[in-house]
Motif scaffolding. Structure first.
Motif, PDB file in Angstrom:
ATOM      1  N   ARG A 293       1.107 -35.736 -57.757  1.00 28.41           N
ATOM      2  CA  ARG A 293       0.678 -35.653 -56.361  1.00 28.41           C
ATOM      3  C   ARG A 293       1.057 -34.312 -55.735  1.00 28.41           C
ATOM      4  O   ARG A 293       0.300 -33.745 -54.945  1.00 28.41           O
ATOM      5  N   GLU A 294       2.224 -33.807 -56.103  1.00 30.13           N
ATOM      6  CA  GLU A 294       2.682 -32.550 -55.509  1.00 30.13           C
ATOM      7  C   GLU A 294       1.696 -31.410 -55.779  1.00 30.13           C
ATOM      8  O   GLU A 294       1.461 -30.556 -54.916  1.00 30.13           O
ATOM      9  N   SER A 295       1.106 -31.414 -56.970  1.00 30.45           N
ATOM     10  CA  SER A 295       0.149 -30.360 -57.322  1.00 30.45           C
ATOM     11  C   SER A 295      -1.112 -30.456 -56.476  1.00 30.45           C
ATOM     12  O   SER A 295      -1.644 -29.443 -56.000  1.00 30.45           O
ATOM     13  N   ILE A 296      -1.605 -31.676 -56.289  1.00 27.97           N
ATOM     14  CA  ILE A 296      -2.811 -31.874 -55.478  1.00 27.97           C
ATOM     15  C   ILE A 296      -2.538 -31.532 -54.017  1.00 27.97           C
ATOM     16  O   ILE A 296      -3.354 -30.877 -53.350  1.00 27.97           O
ATOM     17  N   GLU A 297      -1.396 -31.961 -53.511  1.00 27.24           N
ATOM     18  CA  GLU A 297      -1.051 -31.653 -52.120  1.00 27.24           C
ATOM     19  C   GLU A 297      -0.941 -30.149 -51.911  1.00 27.24           C
ATOM     20  O   GLU A 297      -1.391 -29.609 -50.892  1.00 27.24           O
ATOM     21  N   ALA A 298      -0.363 -29.463 -52.885  1.00 29.36           N
ATOM     22  CA  ALA A 298      -0.235 -28.006 -52.781  1.00 29.36           C
ATOM     23  C   ALA A 298      -1.606 -27.336 -52.821  1.00 29.36           C
ATOM     24  O   ALA A 298      -1.879 -26.390 -52.068  1.00 29.36           O
ATOM     25  N   LEU A 299      -2.479 -27.844 -53.702  1.00 30.20           N
ATOM     26  CA  LEU A 299      -3.814 -27.262 -53.843  1.00 30.20           C
ATOM     27  C   LEU A 299      -4.600 -27.338 -52.542  1.00 30.20           C
ATOM     28  O   LEU A 299      -5.264 -26.377 -52.137  1.00 30.20           O
ATOM     29  N   PHE A 300      -4.502 -28.484 -51.864  1.00 33.06           N
ATOM     30  CA  PHE A 300      -5.317 -28.696 -50.663  1.00 33.06           C
ATOM     31  C   PHE A 300      -4.538 -28.474 -49.365  1.00 33.06           C
ATOM     32  O   PHE A 300      -5.004 -28.855 -48.295  1.00 33.06           O
ATOM     33  N   SER A 301      -3.390 -27.838 -49.465  1.00 34.67           N
ATOM     34  CA  SER A 301      -2.553 -27.643 -48.274  1.00 34.67           C
ATOM     35  C   SER A 301      -3.228 -26.761 -47.225  1.00 34.67           C
ATOM     36  O   SER A 301      -2.950 -26.891 -46.028  1.00 34.67           O
ATOM     37  N   GLU A 302      -4.115 -25.867 -47.666  1.00 26.18           N
ATOM     38  CA  GLU A 302      -4.777 -24.965 -46.723  1.00 26.18           C
ATOM     39  C   GLU A 302      -6.210 -25.388 -46.406  1.00 26.18           C
ATOM     40  O   GLU A 302      -6.934 -24.660 -45.724  1.00 26.18           O
TER      41      GLU A 302
ATOM     42  N   ILE B 102     -21.481 -21.510 -67.265  1.00 22.18           N
ATOM     43  CA  ILE B 102     -20.246 -21.470 -66.481  1.00 22.18           C
ATOM     44  C   ILE B 102     -20.567 -21.899 -65.058  1.00 22.18           C
ATOM     45  O   ILE B 102     -21.626 -21.573 -64.529  1.00 22.18           O
ATOM     46  N   ASP B 103     -19.652 -22.621 -64.445  1.00 28.01           N
ATOM     47  CA  ASP B 103     -19.888 -23.117 -63.087  1.00 28.01           C
ATOM     48  C   ASP B 103     -18.982 -22.400 -62.094  1.00 28.01           C
ATOM     49  O   ASP B 103     -17.839 -22.806 -61.864  1.00 28.01           O
ATOM     50  N   LEU B 104     -19.508 -21.330 -61.507  1.00 25.13           N
ATOM     51  CA  LEU B 104     -18.742 -20.573 -60.520  1.00 25.13           C
ATOM     52  C   LEU B 104     -18.818 -21.192 -59.132  1.00 25.13           C
ATOM     53  O   LEU B 104     -18.142 -20.725 -58.216  1.00 25.13           O
ATOM     54  N   CYS B 105     -19.632 -22.230 -58.977  1.00 25.39           N
ATOM     55  CA  CYS B 105     -19.610 -22.975 -57.715  1.00 25.39           C
ATOM     56  C   CYS B 105     -18.373 -23.858 -57.637  1.00 25.39           C
ATOM     57  O   CYS B 105     -17.895 -24.171 -56.544  1.00 25.39           O
ATOM     58  N   MET B 106     -17.870 -24.273 -58.778  1.00 22.51           N
ATOM     59  CA  MET B 106     -16.805 -25.267 -58.819  1.00 22.51           C
ATOM     60  C   MET B 106     -15.471 -24.729 -59.333  1.00 22.51           C
ATOM     61  O   MET B 106     -14.472 -25.444 -59.329  1.00 22.51           O
TER      62      MET B 106
ATOM     63  N   GLU C 210      -9.638 -24.337 -53.239  1.00 21.01           N
ATOM     64  CA  GLU C 210      -9.601 -25.697 -52.707  1.00 21.01           C
ATOM     65  C   GLU C 210     -10.969 -26.138 -52.184  1.00 21.01           C
ATOM     66  O   GLU C 210     -11.323 -27.321 -52.247  1.00 21.01           O
ATOM     67  N   VAL C 211     -11.758 -25.187 -51.680  1.00 20.64           N
ATOM     68  CA  VAL C 211     -13.110 -25.514 -51.219  1.00 20.64           C
ATOM     69  C   VAL C 211     -14.006 -25.833 -52.418  1.00 20.64           C
ATOM     70  O   VAL C 211     -14.766 -26.806 -52.407  1.00 20.64           O
ATOM     71  N   LYS C 212     -13.915 -25.023 -53.464  1.00 19.02           N
ATOM     72  CA  LYS C 212     -14.694 -25.281 -54.676  1.00 19.02           C
ATOM     73  C   LYS C 212     -14.341 -26.647 -55.271  1.00 19.02           C
ATOM     74  O   LYS C 212     -15.219 -27.400 -55.711  1.00 19.02           O
ATOM     75  N   GLU C 213     -13.055 -26.958 -55.279  1.00 20.00           N
ATOM     76  CA  GLU C 213     -12.613 -28.245 -55.816  1.00 20.00           C
ATOM     77  C   GLU C 213     -13.170 -29.413 -55.005  1.00 20.00           C
ATOM     78  O   GLU C 213     -13.512 -30.463 -55.558  1.00 20.00           O
ATOM     79  N   THR C 214     -13.261 -29.219 -53.701  1.00 21.93           N
ATOM     80  CA  THR C 214     -13.804 -30.273 -52.841  1.00 21.93           C
ATOM     81  C   THR C 214     -15.282 -30.501 -53.134  1.00 21.93           C
ATOM     82  O   THR C 214     -15.745 -31.643 -53.246  1.00 21.93           O
ATOM     83  N   TYR C 215     -16.028 -29.414 -53.266  1.00 26.07           N
ATOM     84  CA  TYR C 215     -17.438 -29.537 -53.639  1.00 26.07           C
ATOM     85  C   TYR C 215     -17.578 -30.190 -55.008  1.00 26.07           C
ATOM     86  O   TYR C 215     -18.450 -31.044 -55.221  1.00 26.07           O
ATOM     87  N   ASP C 216     -16.737 -29.774 -55.938  1.00 28.57           N
ATOM     88  CA  ASP C 216     -16.774 -30.322 -57.294  1.00 28.57           C
ATOM     89  C   ASP C 216     -16.584 -31.836 -57.251  1.00 28.57           C
ATOM     90  O   ASP C 216     -17.310 -32.601 -57.899  1.00 28.57           O
ATOM     91  N   TYR C 217     -15.623 -32.270 -56.481  1.00 29.63           N
ATOM     92  CA  TYR C 217     -15.347 -33.702 -56.354  1.00 29.63           C
ATOM     93  C   TYR C 217     -16.552 -34.443 -55.763  1.00 29.63           C
ATOM     94  O   TYR C 217     -16.996 -35.464 -56.304  1.00 29.63           O
TER      95      TYR C 217
ATOM     96  N   TRP D 112     -25.192 -22.871 -52.725  1.00 35.42           N
ATOM     97  CA  TRP D 112     -24.779 -22.340 -54.029  1.00 35.42           C
ATOM     98  C   TRP D 112     -24.208 -20.929 -53.880  1.00 35.42           C
ATOM     99  O   TRP D 112     -23.174 -20.600 -54.464  1.00 35.42           O
ATOM    100  N   LYS D 113     -24.895 -20.110 -53.099  1.00 35.93           N
ATOM    101  CA  LYS D 113     -24.465 -18.713 -52.925  1.00 35.93           C
ATOM    102  C   LYS D 113     -23.077 -18.633 -52.302  1.00 35.93           C
ATOM    103  O   LYS D 113     -22.221 -17.856 -52.762  1.00 35.93           O
ATOM    104  N   SER D 114     -22.841 -19.425 -51.260  1.00 34.31           N
ATOM    105  CA  SER D 114     -21.537 -19.378 -50.585  1.00 34.31           C
ATOM    106  C   SER D 114     -20.423 -19.845 -51.511  1.00 34.31           C
ATOM    107  O   SER D 114     -19.303 -19.317 -51.472  1.00 34.31           O
ATOM    108  N   LEU D 115     -20.720 -20.814 -52.357  1.00 34.88           N
ATOM    109  CA  LEU D 115     -19.707 -21.313 -53.289  1.00 34.88           C
ATOM    110  C   LEU D 115     -19.394 -20.284 -54.370  1.00 34.88           C
ATOM    111  O   LEU D 115     -18.230 -20.081 -54.730  1.00 34.88           O
TER     112      LEU D 115
END
Length: 356
Positions: A243-252, A52-56, A204-211, A194-197
């Protein structure tokens, strides 16, 4: 004479919850186990870390994803007939500091994240450990589970008898995820990321790292030119969402956070470049020759972590040691290890089930 069937299967680095995880192929692999493709002498499946990837991703999302639920259901079915063992990896628990001393606490914290899920049976502490040793004990072939190096050889937390292996008395196969082989300096710097993730609750931070890890670094792209807008546009295509879903995900997600991710990923990129088999042989040698522990009898090693599958040989503790990296189920053709009669090790590819 037919092909010799395995007694034990080993797979690692499935990274459920992360982009590019080969979930469909892993489902195919698990179904092959259930259907009997690996024969009727199979007695254990070992998931050697980063299942399981809890970083992402976050636990509450992971357990609701349909394909991951299918994988969990298949594993529960497998668990009814053979031993199922999980080793924890660096995308599941923090690995900074004294990882042996802190393992028990970190293991319990990991398991607690899934205790209220519909699949809590897969997160039973009896299934988990940090190290395994396959050897002959009192004329029986045994798979021994450990949580720390101090326990190895003499004080396992669990013993599993494996019938029909016919191991020699001097056979020792050591299995662990592989973050233990990282140098202290790498674990200090990369381990903090890794620990911070793992501890972060900001999806949204995890998703950014994942990308960045899976779509930029692993694809050999440069980190610096990538903009927040570009990332969003690519994720719309990658995730098949509006697009609306992605914009909402990364809004913060602030530009400061986005740029901090990019800075951290430059550190990760250096680790990724260093995670080659030649580098890891030296680290494995240092680990097994540590004066604080007696690993002098180990003559086979199986690990994951680096995603670079392969077989190598080298002299450690004045004897020839066979080293297998079990590969990963991400970014490349998935591979796994078969342990067959006499403890012989085969590295296999899921794509055609032939020797790699």
């Amino acid at each position: 004479m037919g092909e010799i069937k395995p007694k034990i299967l080993v797979a690692s680095d499935i990274h459920l919850g992360s982009l590019d995880s080969e979930k469909d192929l892993f489902i195919q692999f698990l179904r092959s186990i259930i259907s009997g493709e690996f024969g009727n002498e199979l007695q254990a499946l070992i998931i050697l870390g980063d299942f399981i990837d809890l970083c992402m991703d976050v636990p509450e999302h992971i357990v609701k994803r349909k394909k991951i639920q299918e994988i969990f259901i298949l594993l529960l079915d497998i668990k009814k007939s053979i031993n199922l063992i999980f080793v924890l990896g660096n995308h599941e628990i923090p690995v900074t500091g004294d990882y042996d001393e802190k393992f028990k606490h970190r293991e319990l914290k990991f398991l607690s994240k899934f205790k209220n899920s519909d699949f809590s049976e897969l997160f039973n502490i009896e299934l988990y450990c940090q190290y395994l040793l396959l050897k002959k004990c009192n004329d029986e072939d045994m798979l021994l589970l450990y949580n720390s190096r101090d326990q190895i050889e003499s004080n396992p937390i669990k013993k599993i008898k494996i019938d029909g292996l016919d191991l020699n008395s001097d056979y020792r196969c050591f299995l662990t995820h592989g973050y233990q082989f990282d140098s202290d300096i790498y674990r200090f710097f990369v381990g903090q990321i890794w620990k911070s993730l793992i501890s972060s609750k900001k999806y949204e931070v995890k998703e950014t790292y994942d990308y960045f890890w899976n779509e930029v670094i692993k694809e050999g792209r440069k980190i610096k030119p990538v903009t927040l807008k570009q990332m969003k546009n690519e994720l719309i295509t990658l995730k098949y969402v509006p697009r609306e879903s992605i914009e909402a995900l990364f809004s913060e997600l602030s530009y400061l956070e986005f740029n901090l991710v990019k800075a951290n990923m430059r550190v990760m990129k250096k680790w990724q470049r260093a995670s080659n088999p030649d580098y890891y042989f030296d680290e494995i040698k240092e680990f097994l020759e540590d004066d604080e522990y007696d690993f002098s009898k180990i003559n086979h090693v199986i690990y994951g972590h680096t995603h670079h599958s392969g077989i190598s040989y080298g002299k450690i503790n004045n004897q020839e040691v066979e080293i297998l990296n079990s590969g990963s189920w991400q970014h490349m053709h998935p591979t796994y290890v078969e342990i067959i009669s006499k403890g012989n090790l085969n590295l296999k590819s899921i794509s055609n089930n032939s020797n790699s």
